[in-house]
Design a protein around this motif. Structure first.
Motif, short mmCIF file in Angstrom:
data_model
loop_
_atom_site.label_atom_id
_atom_site.label_comp_id
_atom_site.label_asym_id
_atom_site.label_seq_id
_atom_site.Cartn_x
_atom_site.Cartn_y
_atom_site.Cartn_z
N ALA A 188 16.54 1.11 7.02
CA ALA A 188 15.52 0.12 6.67
C ALA A 188 14.49 0.74 5.74
O ALA A 188 14.44 1.95 5.57
N GLN A 189 13.69 -0.12 5.17
CA GLN A 189 12.50 0.31 4.45
C GLN A 189 11.33 -0.49 5.01
O GLN A 189 11.42 -1.71 5.18
N PHE A 190 10.27 0.22 5.32
CA PHE A 190 9.07 -0.41 5.84
C PHE A 190 7.96 -0.28 4.81
O PHE A 190 7.80 0.79 4.21
N THR A 191 7.22 -1.35 4.62
CA THR A 191 6.08 -1.34 3.70
C THR A 191 4.84 -1.77 4.46
O THR A 191 4.84 -2.81 5.12
N ILE A 192 3.82 -0.96 4.36
CA ILE A 192 2.51 -1.35 4.88
C ILE A 192 1.82 -2.08 3.74
O ILE A 192 1.73 -1.55 2.62
N ALA A 193 1.39 -3.30 4.00
CA ALA A 193 0.79 -4.13 2.95
C ALA A 193 -0.55 -4.68 3.42
O ALA A 193 -0.73 -4.97 4.60
N GLU A 194 -1.45 -4.82 2.47
CA GLU A 194 -2.76 -5.39 2.76
C GLU A 194 -2.72 -6.89 2.47
O GLU A 194 -2.19 -7.33 1.45
N LEU A 195 -3.27 -7.65 3.40
CA LEU A 195 -3.41 -9.10 3.19
C LEU A 195 -4.75 -9.33 2.52
O LEU A 195 -5.79 -9.03 3.10
N VAL A 196 -4.72 -9.86 1.31
CA VAL A 196 -5.97 -10.10 0.59
C VAL A 196 -6.38 -11.57 0.64
O VAL A 196 -7.44 -11.92 0.14
N ARG A 197 -5.53 -12.39 1.23
CA ARG A 197 -5.85 -13.81 1.44
C ARG A 197 -5.44 -14.18 2.86
O ARG A 197 -4.37 -13.79 3.34
N VAL B 54 0.84 -1.20 0.00
CA VAL B 54 0.00 0.00 0.00
C VAL B 54 0.87 1.25 0.00
O VAL B 54 0.65 2.17 -0.78
N GLU B 55 1.86 1.29 0.87
CA GLU B 55 2.79 2.43 0.92
C GLU B 55 4.08 2.00 1.59
O GLU B 55 4.08 1.07 2.40
#
Length: 98
Positions: free
Chosen positions: A36-45, A23-24
């Motif tokens: 570091a790099q952080f990613t906010i991610a959506e779980l679709v499963r 997501v971002e």
């Protein structure tokens, strides 16, 4: 549901897998150095797995069930947690959107 994924250059990277939608992302700077790099991610499963690959040979790959990650109901909750985890007092810390 949302999770926070981490990549630490020179140590390991988190790869986007089936069932996970980024997501971002934010670069994390500690006193001017990118750590570091952080990613906010959506779980679709519900059965999504997160792939983590070590940077150094033999580049071991781990496929981790998403159920082992802390989950957040909204993107905003995940971002609040990321800010809580990455800031401490008056230290020179910056989260820069990518």
């Amino acid at each position: 549901m949302y999770v926070i994924l981490t990549t630490k250059p020179g140590q390991f990277r988190t790869e986007i897998s089936d069932g996970v939608v980024p997501v971002e992302s934010y670069d994390y700077f500690f006193y001017g150095n990118k750590r570091a790099q952080f990613t906010i991610a959506e779980l679709v499963r519900d059965d999504a797995r997160i792939t983590i690959v070590e940077d150094e040979p033999p580049q071991i790959t781990n496929s981790v069930p998403s159920k082992l990650f802390e989950k957040f109901d909204t993107r905003e909750e995940a971002l609040r947690e990321l800010n809580t985890l990455t800031h401490y007092g008056s230290m020179d810390i910056v989260l820069k959107p990518v």
